[in-house]
Write a protein that holds these residues in place. Structure first.
Motif, short mmCIF file in Angstrom:
data_model
loop_
_atom_site.label_atom_id
_atom_site.label_comp_id
_atom_site.label_asym_id
_atom_site.label_seq_id
_atom_site.Cartn_x
_atom_site.Cartn_y
_atom_site.Cartn_z
N ILE A 62 0.86 -1.18 0.00
CA ILE A 62 0.00 0.00 0.00
C ILE A 62 0.89 1.22 0.00
CG2 ILE A 62 -0.30 -0.08 2.52
CD1 ILE A 62 -3.10 1.22 1.93
N ASP A 63 0.67 2.08 -0.99
CA ASP A 63 1.50 3.26 -1.15
C ASP A 63 1.05 4.37 -0.23
OD1 ASP A 63 3.25 2.45 -3.23
OD2 ASP A 63 1.52 2.45 -4.55
N SER A 70 -1.90 5.94 -5.74
CA SER A 70 -2.56 5.97 -4.45
C SER A 70 -3.84 6.79 -4.51
CB SER A 70 -1.62 6.57 -3.42
OG SER A 70 -1.14 7.80 -3.90
N GLY A 71 -4.36 7.11 -3.35
CA GLY A 71 -5.60 7.86 -3.31
C GLY A 71 -6.77 7.00 -3.74
N THR A 72 -7.69 7.61 -4.42
CA THR A 72 -8.91 6.92 -4.78
C THR A 72 -8.69 5.66 -5.59
OG1 THR A 72 -9.66 9.16 -5.15
CG2 THR A 72 -11.22 7.38 -5.56
N MET A 74 -6.07 3.59 -5.79
CA MET A 74 -5.56 2.50 -4.96
C MET A 74 -6.65 1.96 -4.05
SD MET A 74 -3.23 0.53 -4.19
CE MET A 74 -1.72 0.08 -3.32
N ASP A 75 -7.41 2.88 -3.49
CA ASP A 75 -8.47 2.51 -2.57
C ASP A 75 -9.49 1.59 -3.23
OD1 ASP A 75 -9.09 3.15 0.14
OD2 ASP A 75 -10.98 3.96 -0.61
N LEU A 78 -7.90 -1.81 -4.08
CA LEU A 78 -7.73 -2.63 -2.88
C LEU A 78 -9.06 -3.23 -2.42
CD1 LEU A 78 -5.37 -1.03 -0.24
CD2 LEU A 78 -5.13 -3.17 -1.52
N HIS A 79 -10.08 -2.40 -2.49
CA HIS A 79 -11.39 -2.90 -2.10
C HIS A 79 -11.81 -4.06 -3.01
CE1 HIS A 79 -15.41 -2.74 -0.36
NE2 HIS A 79 -15.84 -2.97 -1.58
N THR A 82 -9.74 -7.18 -2.29
CA THR A 82 -10.15 -7.84 -1.05
C THR A 82 -11.43 -8.63 -1.27
OG1 THR A 82 -9.21 -5.99 0.19
CG2 THR A 82 -10.69 -7.45 1.38
N GLU A 83 -12.33 -8.04 -2.02
CA GLU A 83 -13.61 -8.70 -2.27
C GLU A 83 -13.46 -9.93 -3.18
OE1 GLU A 83 -16.54 -5.88 -1.82
OE2 GLU A 83 -17.94 -6.86 -3.04
N VAL A 92 -6.33 -10.67 1.89
CA VAL A 92 -5.31 -9.73 1.43
C VAL A 92 -4.47 -9.24 2.59
CG1 VAL A 92 -4.92 -7.48 0.37
CG2 VAL A 92 -6.67 -9.01 -0.55
N LEU A 93 -3.17 -9.35 2.44
CA LEU A 93 -2.21 -8.91 3.45
C LEU A 93 -1.49 -7.68 2.92
CD1 LEU A 93 -1.16 -10.11 6.18
CD2 LEU A 93 0.80 -10.94 4.87
N LEU A 94 -1.37 -6.66 3.76
CA LEU A 94 -0.75 -5.40 3.34
C LEU A 94 0.69 -5.29 3.78
CD1 LEU A 94 -3.12 -4.13 2.02
CD2 LEU A 94 -3.55 -2.83 4.11
N ILE B 62 -11.92 -2.62 4.73
CA ILE B 62 -11.66 -1.56 3.76
C ILE B 62 -12.98 -1.22 3.09
CG2 ILE B 62 -10.88 -3.22 2.00
CD1 ILE B 62 -9.11 -0.82 0.97
N ASP B 75 -7.02 5.73 2.86
CA ASP B 75 -5.75 5.33 2.27
C ASP B 75 -4.58 5.69 3.18
OD1 ASP B 75 -4.98 4.09 -0.18
OD2 ASP B 75 -3.81 5.90 -0.58
N HIS B 79 -2.18 3.11 5.28
CA HIS B 79 -0.74 3.11 5.10
C HIS B 79 -0.04 3.24 6.45
CE1 HIS B 79 3.06 3.73 3.02
NE2 HIS B 79 3.31 4.64 3.94
N THR B 82 -0.39 0.03 8.47
CA THR B 82 0.49 -1.03 7.98
C THR B 82 1.92 -0.80 8.45
OG1 THR B 82 -0.91 -1.21 6.03
CG2 THR B 82 1.25 -2.24 5.91
N VAL B 92 -1.12 -6.36 8.58
CA VAL B 92 -2.51 -5.93 8.45
C VAL B 92 -3.26 -6.81 7.45
CG1 VAL B 92 -4.03 -4.06 7.73
CG2 VAL B 92 -1.99 -3.57 9.10
N THR B 96 -13.78 -7.02 3.78
CA THR B 96 -14.86 -6.11 3.43
C THR B 96 -16.14 -6.58 4.12
OG1 THR B 96 -15.49 -7.38 1.49
CG2 THR B 96 -13.91 -5.61 1.15
#
Lengths: 341, 341
Positions: A62-63, A70-72, A74-75, A78-79, A82-83, A92-94, B62, B75, B79, B82, B92, B96
């Motif tokens: 995760i940046d 990053s930001g939206t 990445m978010d 990631l979501h 994970t799903e 999912v491991l960060l 998330i 985000d 970060h 983590t 981490v 969801t």
DNA sequence: TTGAAAGCGCTAACAA
DNA sequence: TTGTTAGCGCTTTCAA
């Protein structure tokens, strides 16, 4: 194992029911499953991992907000990851890392301790140390994002050797441009980043392609600036002042587009409409960030959840079986239409 | 265990060196550590977990981008989490969930399989099913965000029973207001959300408090609207048109602030400066999102990485030892100054 | 089709 | 201070 006792079978039969159902008699299986359900039994992951060597963990970096994807973006990715992972029985491991070397150190650490089954890499680049390292050891991974070739055009030999999923940025800007063409615009400008960034060049190429399809000229209608609202505004003012009669702008990012919107007068952004010459230029951004929605900016939207889903597909397909050849998936973005175009 | 052989000690001494160093002779310990380092040995997490019952995993949900504390805030927090977790020897794990019930189902699933040592909850609320469920079972968790009381003022009894970390929103808007006061503004308006949301009310309270400190009136200078650029612009126009002589605006979000900036004319947002009456009103937003940086908006910045660090501290402090009383930490936000104020 | 035995790598308890 | 023993909960042989 509680389930075994309650169901009146051996612990082994329970394990079989869960892992190799075809081996257990229909009736027994149903009974065991019913007890498992009733007792809310979950196979302990650590024990299973110890025996099988599989952790059912997918690791991703995760940046820090600010740079990279990053930001939206990445978010949302990631979501989605994970799903999709959960649906496929993975978690999912960060982790974080400052650079390629740091990330490789983390690979070593993780591989020795939590033993993730696979990695998802973001921001792969030419001469990526990480892909080389993983490839060398035959470790499963997918990249989100194409490994762009060198500024001088040399493509990374590793790029073809591993799977990746990406969104077709050129297709996005081309769709944006075609949308503007369909709305009657003929002089459509492009504001993007300086040549050399794969992503940026790709987005510019889509705009150029869509114009070329219609035999329209693009020369002199493109500007290359650093990302940012101010530079977007400056570039827009510059383009509108050329006298070429530019009536619409495609931008490589929502930041640039936001600047273009502002440069065009208060017609957008909630200002009083109807002010002379204000807010008449159509503008389209890229990434469909919250800002775009907030200011009514039409923007190219990346199918992030889908991209994440494909990553998981590619990974899980590899994990069980023998190694498969690398696959490359390019997804089509869509246009989110708002009042700016 | 390879290390034991190479170091010429028993596997147990290696384990002791790693887990209870004080029990091993200085010299032996150094030697073992050196071999561990040289061989890049990492204790297998699954085996350790099986033996100790601790997974060294912290789980967090998330959210899908769009609602809740997603986007940039989530985000940056993730970060930070983590990174802090890694420093404390934890990783981490993401999951969801659609709602409280779904999240509880995930707790059960996770607890039975991956066995995370703790959870970090976001968006806790009055009558939160999750906190009740976790509390009931004595499971370790921290909330990021205070459990706000009911709209009618009843505070959640569970809120006091668990640890939480939050950012003092009122302190943020108060600091913003004081900054404007120091710059000479006397008629300072506030644009926030309709009463009833704890976070929103808190932010409004900070503005009101800072004005009251100076004996300045706030009546009639506050507007409550849904979040969004358009509503922010409308509220700003409304406030500026009251004839009360408002010269500055504090907003509960960057979206509202962005609208206020736009309503105020093209002076901000890269438009031509110098236009009559344009961009003279000072505006301050909240959250310091990328938009704020992009448009030069002064904004209240939450110390997200620090908040995450405190979450990890609170958690790890509990994990080893006996259960401790709940702790509540309120962090001070800072003001990121830009050209809008 | 089901049961029994073995062992994955680690650490807590105990013995030396 | 160091070494030995046992067993965490599971699944992969193998035997019944």
């Amino acid at each position: 194992m509680d389930v075994a006792r309650v169901a009146g079978v051996s612990r082994q039969t329970v394990s079989n029911t869960l892992n190799s159902p075809e081996v257990v008699r229909e009736e027994t299986r149903r009974h065991v499953l019913e007890v498992v359900e009733r007792l809310g039994y979950r196979a302990n992951q650590a024990a299973r991992q110890m025996r099988t060597g599989r952790s059912r963990l997918i690791a991703i970096r995760i940046d820090p907000g600010g740079d990279g994807i990053s930001g939206t973006v990445m978010d949302a990715f990631l979501h989605g990851l994970t799903e999709s992972a959960a649906r496929a029985g993975y978690r999912v491991l960060l982790y974080t890392a400052a650079d390629d070397r740091g990330e490789i150190a983390t690979f070593e650490d993780l591989l020795g301790s939590y033993e993730p089954d696979a990695f998802v890499l973001t921001a792969t680049h030419h001469g990526d140390l990480r892909t080389a390292w993983l490839l060398e050891r035959g470790l499963p991974f997918v990249a989100f994002g194409r490994p762009w070739s060198d500024p001088d055009g040399t493509s990374d030999p590793d790029g073809a050797r591993h799977s990746w999923v990406d969104v077709d940025g050129a297709a996005g800007t081309a769709a944006a441009t075609r949308h503007l063409l369909a709305a009657g615009h003929r002089r459509i400008g492009f504001i993007g980043w300086p040549a050399g960034s794969g992503v940026g060049d790709d987005r510019r190429a889509g705009w150029a392609r869509a114009l070329a399809e219609r035999g329209l000229p693009g020369e002199g209608l493109s500007r290359a600036v650093e990302d940012g609202v101010d530079s977007g505004a400056a570039a827009a003012r510059d383009l509108l002042a050329t006298g070429a009669g530019v009536t619409a702008l495609v931008c490589a990012s929502d930041s640039l587009a936001l600047g273009a919107l502002g440069a065009d007068g208060p017609g957008h952004l909630g200002g009083d409409p109807g002010v002379a010459g204000a807010g008449r230029t159509a503008v389209i951004g890229f990434d469909d960030t919250p800002v775009a929605r907030a200011v009514g900016l039409t923007s190219v939207r990346q199918p992030l959840a889908e991209a994440a889903g494909v990553c998981v597909d590619l990974l899980t397909r590899t994990l069980g079986q023998a190694p498969r050849p690398a696959e490359h998936v390019l997804l089509e973005p869509t246009l989110t239409l708002r009042r700016s175009a």
